[in-house]
Design a protein around this motif. Sequence first.
Motif, PDB file in Angstrom:
ATOM      1  N   GLY A   7       1.226  -0.699   0.190  1.00 25.31           N
ATOM      2  CA  GLY A   7      -0.095  -0.563  -0.052  1.00 25.31           C
ATOM      3  C   GLY A   7       0.673   1.357   0.072  1.00 25.31           C
ATOM      4  N   GLY A   8       2.188   1.524  -0.420  1.00 25.49           N
ATOM      5  CA  GLY A   8       2.841   2.610  -0.654  1.00 25.49           C
ATOM      6  C   GLY A   8       3.879   2.743  -0.121  1.00 25.49           C
ATOM      7  N   PHE A   9       3.743   1.842   0.973  1.00 23.22           N
ATOM      8  CA  PHE A   9       5.059   1.786   1.851  1.00 23.22           C
ATOM      9  C   PHE A   9       6.318   2.190   1.549  1.00 23.22           C
ATOM     10  CE2 PHE A   9       7.823  -0.667   4.909  1.00 23.22           C
ATOM     11  CZ  PHE A   9       7.894   0.036   6.023  1.00 23.22           C
ATOM     12  N   ASP A  10       6.997   2.632   1.711  1.00 21.73           N
ATOM     13  CA  ASP A  10       8.114   2.773   1.545  1.00 21.73           C
ATOM     14  C   ASP A  10       9.384   1.633   1.897  1.00 21.73           C
ATOM     15  OD1 ASP A  10      11.023   4.127   0.160  1.00 21.73           O
ATOM     16  OD2 ASP A  10      10.811   5.854   0.140  1.00 21.73           O
ATOM     17  N   LEU A  11       9.539   0.724   1.186  1.00 22.87           N
ATOM     18  CA  LEU A  11      10.265  -0.499   2.186  1.00 22.87           C
ATOM     19  C   LEU A  11      11.697  -0.421   1.696  1.00 22.87           C
ATOM     20  CD1 LEU A  11      10.573  -3.609   3.553  1.00 22.87           C
ATOM     21  CD2 LEU A  11      10.111  -4.124   0.699  1.00 22.87           C
ATOM     22  N   ASP A  12      11.910   0.667   0.773  1.00 22.78           N
ATOM     23  CA  ASP A  12      14.028   0.458   0.868  1.00 22.78           C
ATOM     24  C   ASP A  12      14.177   1.944   1.754  1.00 22.78           C
ATOM     25  OD1 ASP A  12      14.176  -0.814  -1.966  1.00 22.78           O
ATOM     26  OD2 ASP A  12      13.201   0.804  -3.294  1.00 22.78           O
ATOM     27  N   GLY A  59       6.938 -12.332   6.897  1.00 25.44           N
ATOM     28  CA  GLY A  59       8.180 -11.531   6.088  1.00 25.44           C
ATOM     29  C   GLY A  59       9.391 -11.916   5.851  1.00 25.44           C
ATOM     30  N   LEU A  60       8.782 -12.969   4.994  1.00 25.33           N
ATOM     31  CA  LEU A  60      10.223 -13.744   4.632  1.00 25.33           C
ATOM     32  C   LEU A  60      11.315 -12.338   3.217  1.00 25.33           C
ATOM     33  CD1 LEU A  60       9.135 -16.947   4.015  1.00 25.33           C
ATOM     34  CD2 LEU A  60      10.620 -16.459   5.665  1.00 25.33           C
ATOM     35  N   PHE A  61       9.818 -11.678   2.457  1.00 24.55           N
ATOM     36  CA  PHE A  61      10.546 -10.664   1.525  1.00 24.55           C
ATOM     37  C   PHE A  61      11.939  -9.915   2.376  1.00 24.55           C
ATOM     38  CE2 PHE A  61       6.702  -8.669   3.457  1.00 24.55           C
ATOM     39  CZ  PHE A  61       7.201  -8.342   3.823  1.00 24.55           C
ATOM     40  N   LEU A  62      11.369  -9.931   3.620  1.00 18.83           N
ATOM     41  CA  LEU A  62      12.014  -8.409   4.379  1.00 18.83           C
ATOM     42  C   LEU A  62      13.874  -9.147   4.631  1.00 18.83           C
ATOM     43  CD1 LEU A  62       9.556  -7.620   6.578  1.00 18.83           C
ATOM     44  CD2 LEU A  62      10.586  -5.988   4.835  1.00 18.83           C
ATOM     45  N   ALA A  63      13.166 -10.236   5.263  1.00 19.58           N
ATOM     46  CA  ALA A  63      15.376 -10.723   5.331  1.00 19.58           C
ATOM     47  C   ALA A  63      15.229 -10.978   3.943  1.00 19.58           C
ATOM     48  CB  ALA A  63      14.685 -12.332   5.597  1.00 19.58           C
ATOM     49  N   ASP A  64      15.138 -11.083   2.760  1.00 21.55           N
ATOM     50  CA  ASP A  64      15.322 -10.784   1.538  1.00 21.55           C
ATOM     51  C   ASP A  64      16.284  -9.872   1.413  1.00 21.55           C
ATOM     52  OD1 ASP A  64      15.618 -12.113  -1.338  1.00 21.55           O
ATOM     53  OD2 ASP A  64      14.288 -10.731  -1.514  1.00 21.55           O
ATOM     54  N   ARG A  65      15.509  -9.102   1.467  1.00 24.50           N
ATOM     55  CA  ARG A  65      15.899  -7.568   1.228  1.00 24.50           C
ATOM     56  C   ARG A  65      17.051  -6.801   2.282  1.00 24.50           C
ATOM     57  NH1 ARG A  65      12.548  -4.797  -2.004  1.00 24.50           N
ATOM     58  NH2 ARG A  65      13.055  -2.494  -1.804  1.00 24.50           N
ATOM     59  N   PHE A  66      17.236  -7.873   3.175  1.00 24.95           N
ATOM     60  CA  PHE A  66      17.783  -6.303   3.910  1.00 24.95           C
ATOM     61  C   PHE A  66      19.164  -7.101   3.856  1.00 24.95           C
ATOM     62  CE2 PHE A  66      14.807  -5.669   7.457  1.00 24.95           C
ATOM     63  CZ  PHE A  66      15.259  -4.517   7.778  1.00 24.95           C
ATOM     64  N   LEU A 103      26.103 -11.188   8.152  1.00 23.63           N
ATOM     65  CA  LEU A 103      26.194 -11.465   8.915  1.00 23.63           C
ATOM     66  C   LEU A 103      25.893  -9.633  10.095  1.00 23.63           C
ATOM     67  CD1 LEU A 103      29.046 -12.944  10.411  1.00 23.63           C
ATOM     68  CD2 LEU A 103      26.677 -13.681  11.127  1.00 23.63           C
ATOM     69  N   ALA A 104      26.423  -8.902   8.995  1.00 22.66           N
ATOM     70  CA  ALA A 104      26.056  -7.364   9.639  1.00 22.66           C
ATOM     71  C   ALA A 104      24.162  -6.893   9.675  1.00 22.66           C
ATOM     72  CB  ALA A 104      26.653  -6.797   8.672  1.00 22.66           C
ATOM     73  N   ALA A 105      23.732  -7.956   8.143  1.00 22.45           N
ATOM     74  CA  ALA A 105      21.760  -7.826   8.028  1.00 22.45           C
ATOM     75  C   ALA A 105      21.485  -8.847   8.955  1.00 22.45           C
ATOM     76  CB  ALA A 105      22.046  -8.012   6.799  1.00 22.45           C
ATOM     77  N   GLU A 106      22.198  -9.618   9.494  1.00 19.19           N
ATOM     78  CA  GLU A 106      21.252 -10.282  10.556  1.00 19.19           C
ATOM     79  C   GLU A 106      20.586 -10.050  11.756  1.00 19.19           C
ATOM     80  OE1 GLU A 106      22.576 -14.300  13.207  1.00 19.19           O
ATOM     81  OE2 GLU A 106      23.564 -12.673  12.787  1.00 19.19           O
ATOM     82  N   ARG A 107      20.821  -9.311  11.982  1.00 26.84           N
ATOM     83  CA  ARG A 107      19.871  -8.541  12.905  1.00 26.84           C
ATOM     84  C   ARG A 107      18.926  -8.238  12.716  1.00 26.84           C
ATOM     85  NH1 ARG A 107      17.241 -11.208  15.971  1.00 26.84           N
ATOM     86  NH2 ARG A 107      19.156 -11.635  16.686  1.00 26.84           N
ATOM     87  N   SER A 108      18.997  -7.390  11.464  1.00 26.92           N
ATOM     88  CA  SER A 108      17.863  -6.475  10.877  1.00 26.92           C
ATOM     89  C   SER A 108      16.705  -7.701  10.421  1.00 26.92           C
ATOM     90  CB  SER A 108      18.046  -4.766  10.348  1.00 26.92           C
ATOM     91  OG  SER A 108      19.413  -4.467  10.711  1.00 26.92           O
ATOM     92  N   ALA A 109      17.212  -8.259   9.371  1.00 29.37           N
ATOM     93  CA  ALA A 109      16.342  -9.103   8.995  1.00 29.37           C
ATOM     94  C   ALA A 109      15.675  -9.794  10.303  1.00 29.37           C
ATOM     95  CB  ALA A 109      17.212 -10.654   8.289  1.00 29.37           C
ATOM     96  N   LEU A 110      15.952 -10.496  11.124  1.00 30.18           N
ATOM     97  CA  LEU A 110      15.743 -11.823  12.358  1.00 30.18           C
ATOM     98  C   LEU A 110      14.379 -10.686  13.289  1.00 30.18           C
ATOM     99  CD1 LEU A 110      18.355 -13.716  14.113  1.00 30.18           C
ATOM    100  CD2 LEU A 110      16.520 -14.247  12.130  1.00 30.18           C
ATOM    101  N   ASN A 111      14.942  -9.399  13.767  1.00 31.11           N
ATOM    102  CA  ASN A 111      13.487  -8.389  14.142  1.00 31.11           C
ATOM    103  C   ASN A 111      12.401  -8.291  12.821  1.00 31.11           C
ATOM    104  OD1 ASN A 111      15.980  -8.397  15.670  1.00 31.11           O
ATOM    105  ND2 ASN A 111      16.374  -6.080  15.825  1.00 31.11           N
ATOM    106  N   SER A 112      12.741  -7.677  12.470  1.00 28.42           N
ATOM    107  CA  SER A 112      11.901  -7.956  11.520  1.00 28.42           C
ATOM    108  C   SER A 112      10.985  -9.375  11.096  1.00 28.42           C
ATOM    109  CB  SER A 112      12.384  -7.072   9.841  1.00 28.42           C
ATOM    110  OG  SER A 112      12.558  -6.170  10.164  1.00 28.42           O
ATOM    111  N   LEU A 113      11.749 -10.594  10.882  1.00 29.60           N
ATOM    112  CA  LEU A 113      10.707 -11.472  10.742  1.00 29.60           C
ATOM    113  C   LEU A 113      10.030 -11.811  12.060  1.00 29.60           C
ATOM    114  CD1 LEU A 113      10.469 -13.843   8.705  1.00 29.60           C
ATOM    115  CD2 LEU A 113      12.665 -14.896   9.411  1.00 29.60           C
ATOM    116  N   GLN A 114      11.140 -11.564  13.204  1.00 31.38           N
ATOM    117  CA  GLN A 114      10.499 -12.263  14.102  1.00 31.38           C
ATOM    118  C   GLN A 114       9.083 -11.817  14.191  1.00 31.38           C
ATOM    119  OE1 GLN A 114      14.247 -11.597  16.088  1.00 31.38           O
ATOM    120  NE2 GLN A 114      14.184 -14.143  16.659  1.00 31.38           N
ATOM    121  N   HIS A 115       8.818 -10.496  13.840  1.00 30.17           N
ATOM    122  CA  HIS A 115       7.897  -9.527  14.583  1.00 30.17           C
ATOM    123  C   HIS A 115       6.929  -9.363  13.670  1.00 30.17           C
ATOM    124  CE1 HIS A 115       5.447  -5.583  16.323  1.00 30.17           C
ATOM    125  NE2 HIS A 115       6.021  -5.224  14.601  1.00 30.17           N
ATOM    126  N   LEU A 116       6.833  -9.916  12.555  1.00 27.04           N
ATOM    127  CA  LEU A 116       6.111 -10.245  11.666  1.00 27.04           C
ATOM    128  C   LEU A 116       5.206 -11.668  12.129  1.00 27.04           C
ATOM    129  CD1 LEU A 116       6.390  -8.518   8.128  1.00 27.04           C
ATOM    130  CD2 LEU A 116       5.569  -7.354  10.559  1.00 27.04           C
TER     131      LEU A 116
END
Length: 285
Positions: A7-12, A59-66, A103-116
């Motif tokens: 819905g227009g969310f700025d994912l980038d 939220g798998l797509f978020l992990a992919d993007r991170f 490894l630098a992206a790991e926590r951001s990917a996990l936080n988002s996937l865990q939350h959703l």
Amino acid sequence: MQTPDLGGFDLDAFITATLAEDLGGVADAARDLTATACLKPDARLSAVLAARGAVVVAGLFLADRFFRALDPACTVKALVADGDHVAPGTALLRVEGNARALLAAERSALNSLQHLTGIATLTRDYVDAMAGTGAILLDTRKTLPGLRQLEKYAVRMGGGTNHRMGLHDAPMVKDNHIAAAGGVTEAVSACKAAGLSNITVEVDRLDQIEAAIAAGADRLLLDNMAPETLRAAVALVAGRVPTEASGGVNLDTIAAIAATGVTHVSVGRITQSAPAADIGMDYED
């Protein structure tokens, strides 16, 4: 991996800002002190993200993007799909690429996937608890600031239905609107004069129902009513407008609330209070 309609969310912007938050203001894997010190620049890593408990995935797509944000050449493969209900130990996603970047992206990917995934899992618990009643589970505007589109996506993955996305897309006349406008008739009339339709009016007493319907309410929000009161409210409405039960809803009460004959039950807890799912990233040989 395909990104769903958000819905227009700025994912980038979200990906960049989240990584920058963890990496000292810039989305650059070189800012990860530990990985940069421990690993050679060309070191490789293969890992899987796996569920530790039974979850509904979102939220798998978020992990992919991170991961791709820090290593565009990495390979990411989803092993399940968003919306899947998986058992403990299930591998959700496999990633392979530059070790420093992943490894630098790991926590951001996990936080988002865990939350959703936590939201989707709790939503499914509520949907299952009210199964067979005919009522529909709705989410609310009780979301984390800035994450509404993502959280409401997770609700859909759990089997819930999105209510209004914000104040801009559906009118809801609540107690403070009624008080400030001078009454329910005045508030609803003003909404209609403004060209608004599908107007929901909040009531918290049985004696308010006829006035709200007479004023032109298209839908009633039955707020903080006990099940026996909800049954009486549904009988008074007699199918003239859809009804929505809200307030005091949890996993222990939703079955009884949904069984009163209301059309919808809205639950803020599924976004506001969902615990993060237990998902880890494990090294693969």
